[in-house]
Design an enzyme around this catalytic site. Structure first.
Site, PDB file in Angstrom:
ATOM      1  N   CYS A  18      32.195  84.926  23.997  1.00  0.00           N
ATOM      2  CA  CYS A  18      31.592  83.597  24.041  1.00  0.00           C
ATOM      3  C   CYS A  18      30.135  83.661  24.451  1.00  0.00           C
ATOM      4  O   CYS A  18      29.472  82.648  24.551  1.00  0.00           O
ATOM      5  CB  CYS A  18      32.350  82.707  25.008  1.00  0.00           C
ATOM      6  SG  CYS A  18      32.262  83.300  26.686  1.00  0.00           S
ATOM      7  N   LYS A  21      28.308  82.538  29.041  1.00  0.00           N
ATOM      8  CA  LYS A  21      27.551  81.570  29.831  1.00  0.00           C
ATOM      9  C   LYS A  21      28.330  81.225  31.083  1.00  0.00           C
ATOM     10  O   LYS A  21      29.555  81.258  31.077  1.00  0.00           O
ATOM     11  CB  LYS A  21      27.405  80.266  29.023  1.00  0.00           C
ATOM     12  CG  LYS A  21      26.145  80.192  28.226  1.00  0.00           C
ATOM     13  CD  LYS A  21      25.920  78.765  27.756  1.00  0.00           C
ATOM     14  CE  LYS A  21      24.730  78.695  26.840  1.00  0.00           C
ATOM     15  NZ  LYS A  21      24.480  77.365  26.330  1.00  0.00           N
ATOM     16  N   ASP A  51      19.009  69.405  27.645  1.00  0.00           N
ATOM     17  CA  ASP A  51      18.518  69.597  26.286  1.00  0.00           C
ATOM     18  C   ASP A  51      18.417  71.080  25.946  1.00  0.00           C
ATOM     19  O   ASP A  51      18.656  71.937  26.787  1.00  0.00           O
ATOM     20  CB  ASP A  51      17.178  68.873  26.097  1.00  0.00           C
ATOM     21  CG  ASP A  51      17.376  67.568  25.346  1.00  0.00           C
ATOM     22  OD1 ASP A  51      17.847  67.636  24.198  1.00  0.00           O
ATOM     23  OD2 ASP A  51      17.092  66.504  25.920  1.00  0.00           O
ATOM     24  N   ASP A  52      18.074  71.369  24.680  1.00  0.00           N
ATOM     25  CA  ASP A  52      18.085  72.746  24.209  1.00  0.00           C
ATOM     26  C   ASP A  52      16.914  73.552  24.732  1.00  0.00           C
ATOM     27  O   ASP A  52      17.004  74.757  24.915  1.00  0.00           O
ATOM     28  CB  ASP A  52      18.055  72.760  22.678  1.00  0.00           C
ATOM     29  CG  ASP A  52      19.280  72.107  22.110  1.00  0.00           C
ATOM     30  OD1 ASP A  52      20.365  72.668  22.309  1.00  0.00           O
ATOM     31  OD2 ASP A  52      19.169  71.038  21.506  1.00  0.00           O
ATOM     32  N   ASP A  69      17.398  82.659  25.811  1.00  0.00           N
ATOM     33  CA  ASP A  69      18.831  82.914  25.663  1.00  0.00           C
ATOM     34  C   ASP A  69      19.079  84.410  25.610  1.00  0.00           C
ATOM     35  O   ASP A  69      18.342  85.123  24.925  1.00  0.00           O
ATOM     36  CB  ASP A  69      19.340  82.314  24.342  1.00  0.00           C
ATOM     37  CG  ASP A  69      20.150  81.061  24.554  1.00  0.00           C
ATOM     38  OD1 ASP A  69      21.079  81.107  25.366  1.00  0.00           O
ATOM     39  OD2 ASP A  69      19.852  80.045  23.902  1.00  0.00           O
ATOM     40  N   HIS A 141      10.638  92.729  28.037  1.00  0.00           N
ATOM     41  CA  HIS A 141      10.914  93.462  29.270  1.00  0.00           C
ATOM     42  C   HIS A 141      12.297  94.087  29.157  1.00  0.00           C
ATOM     43  O   HIS A 141      13.216  93.484  28.607  1.00  0.00           O
ATOM     44  CB  HIS A 141      10.862  92.511  30.469  1.00  0.00           C
ATOM     45  CG  HIS A 141      11.061  93.204  31.778  1.00  0.00           C
ATOM     46  ND1 HIS A 141      10.108  94.036  32.329  1.00  0.00           N
ATOM     47  CD2 HIS A 141      12.111  93.215  32.637  1.00  0.00           C
ATOM     48  CE1 HIS A 141      10.565  94.518  33.474  1.00  0.00           C
ATOM     49  NE2 HIS A 141      11.783  94.039  33.682  1.00  0.00           N
ATOM     50  N   ASP A 228      21.762  71.813  19.053  1.00  0.00           N
ATOM     51  CA  ASP A 228      22.531  72.812  18.318  1.00  0.00           C
ATOM     52  C   ASP A 228      23.846  73.074  19.056  1.00  0.00           C
ATOM     53  O   ASP A 228      23.935  72.908  20.268  1.00  0.00           O
ATOM     54  CB  ASP A 228      21.741  74.107  18.060  1.00  0.00           C
ATOM     55  CG  ASP A 228      21.243  74.788  19.320  1.00  0.00           C
ATOM     56  OD1 ASP A 228      21.329  74.194  20.413  1.00  0.00           O
ATOM     57  OD2 ASP A 228      20.767  75.933  19.199  1.00  0.00           O
TER      58      ASP A 228
HETATM   59 CO    CO Z   1      20.889  74.687  22.241  1.00  0.00          CO
HETATM   60 CO    CO Z   2      20.115  77.842  24.680  1.00  0.00          CO
END
Ligand code: CO
Ligand code: CO
Length: 349
Positions: A18, A21, A51-52, A69, A141, A228
């Site tokens: 997944c 997260k 929000d994204d 991410d 990095h 998304d």
């Molecule tokens: Co998103």
């Molecule tokens: Co994200």
């Protein structure tokens, strides 16, 4: 030392399937326990709205969109893993209606255990996706770590008045989804060796499809809100939209595109932990039609990696938007509508 021909990248992860997260409930608790961030009038979208990406106004004409991410491998092919991580990271810029321009790599890699060629492949996959998206890599990095992890920080630009957020969905809008769900259940099955090569290719191609075209088409129509679909699943992200917009949402389950063998794989127990915690997290906000059994409900909450855009678009524009997306190879579908009743809640028919 293991090279890319021998190693099954997904077997190196302690969790998986997944993107690992931290669950929504825990995350909300942590963020709420912090003192409020210092406010700044140029911060158009910050931490508080789920929000994204963050959006910060530089001038009256330009704002920057910033997002980050990274996760453990969800497929075994290192090149594909790099492509997926890049597609997923860039997606948050597209979801805000922005144009991605630069990126930084974030790498954790067990350099004593795995051959360097594996890392080369991961970075090559990401680099090819960045090229396709027109994004320039400006740095990165890396650290030595037990488990491989990879991702990117991406920066884009957007006109300050054209930022699309979770908020803004209007009663009467239609909801459009641009990729199928079931990706979390598929990648968990992949980790357990339960997918055919064709199925691995199929789910990989979904996760490596940029939301670029979907975002470009969306910008031409009267779209009121967008996000998304990723770690919190379709119903998790729909709930965030319903709460932020102060509207209700009706999802028509038969119209939601779902990967073909998702239910069978779920029945065999390949449901990621993240999917179950998503389901529990949205339980108070969602009502389900009786015909939907427990597995159907989990599937609608399935933790997705690099999913499609969820778009709230004016009913007058939806047919043209779908038509243009389909012509350009985006398999978009109308999956529901926005309602004025039950604000903040979802009903699934
Ligand atoms: Co998103
Ligand atoms: Co994200």
């Amino acid at each position: 030392m293991e090279t890319s021909n021998q190693v099954k990248l997904t077997s190196l992860t302690t969790k998986g399937g997944c993107g690992c997260k931290i669950g929504p409930a825990d995350l909300v608790q942590v963020l709420q326990s912090l003192p409020p961030a210092v406010s700044n009038p140029n911060l158009l979208v910050g931490l508080d709205t789920s929000d994204d990406a963050g959006v910060y106004k530089l001038t009256d004409d330009v704002a920057i969109v910033q997002t980050l991410d990274f996760f453990t491998p969800i497929v075994d092919d290192p090149y594909d893993f790099g492509q997926i991580a890049a597609t997923n990271a860039i997606s948050d810029v597209y979801a805000m209606g922005g144009t991605p321009i630069t990126a930084l790599n974030i790498v954790a890699f067990p350099i004593a255990k795995l051959d360097k060629s594996i890392l080369t492949e991961i970075l090559r996959g990401a680099g090819d996706k960045l090229k396709e998206a027109g994004v320039t890599l400006v740095g990165g990095h890396s650290i030595d770590d037990q488990e491989p992890k990879f991702g990117l920080a991406v920066t884009g630009t957007v006109h300050p008045e054209k930022v699309l957020t979770n908020a803004g969905a209007k009663a009467g809008d239609k909801l459009v989804l641009t990729k199928p769900i079931g990706v979390g259940i598929y990648t968990t099955s992949l980790k357990h060796g339960a997918l055919s090569n064709e199925e691995i290719e199929r789910v990989t191609s979904i996760m490596t499809t940029l939301n670029k075209t979907a975002s470009e088409v969306m910008s031409k129509y009267e779209v009121h809100a967008a996000t998304d679909v990723t770690g919190f699943g379709l119903l998790g992200h729909a709930t965030e939209m319903a709460k932020a917009s102060g509207i209700g949402i009706r999802i028509i389950s038969e119209q939601v595109p779902i990967l073909p063998r998702t239910k069978e794989l779920a029945e065999a127990g390949r449901i990621p932990g993240g999917t179950k915690s998503n389901y529990a997290h949205v339980d108070d906000a969602v009502t389900y039609a009786d015909k939907l059994d427990q597995l159907d409900r989990y599937i609608l909450c399935d933790a997705v990696t690099s999913g499609g855009l969820l778009i709230s678009v004016s009913a007058n524009d939806v047919d043209q938007l779908i038509d243009e997306m389909n012509k350009k190879g985006v398999h978009a579908a109308i999956i529901g509508e926005v309602t004025s009743v039950h604000s903040g809640n979802i009903h699934v028919d």
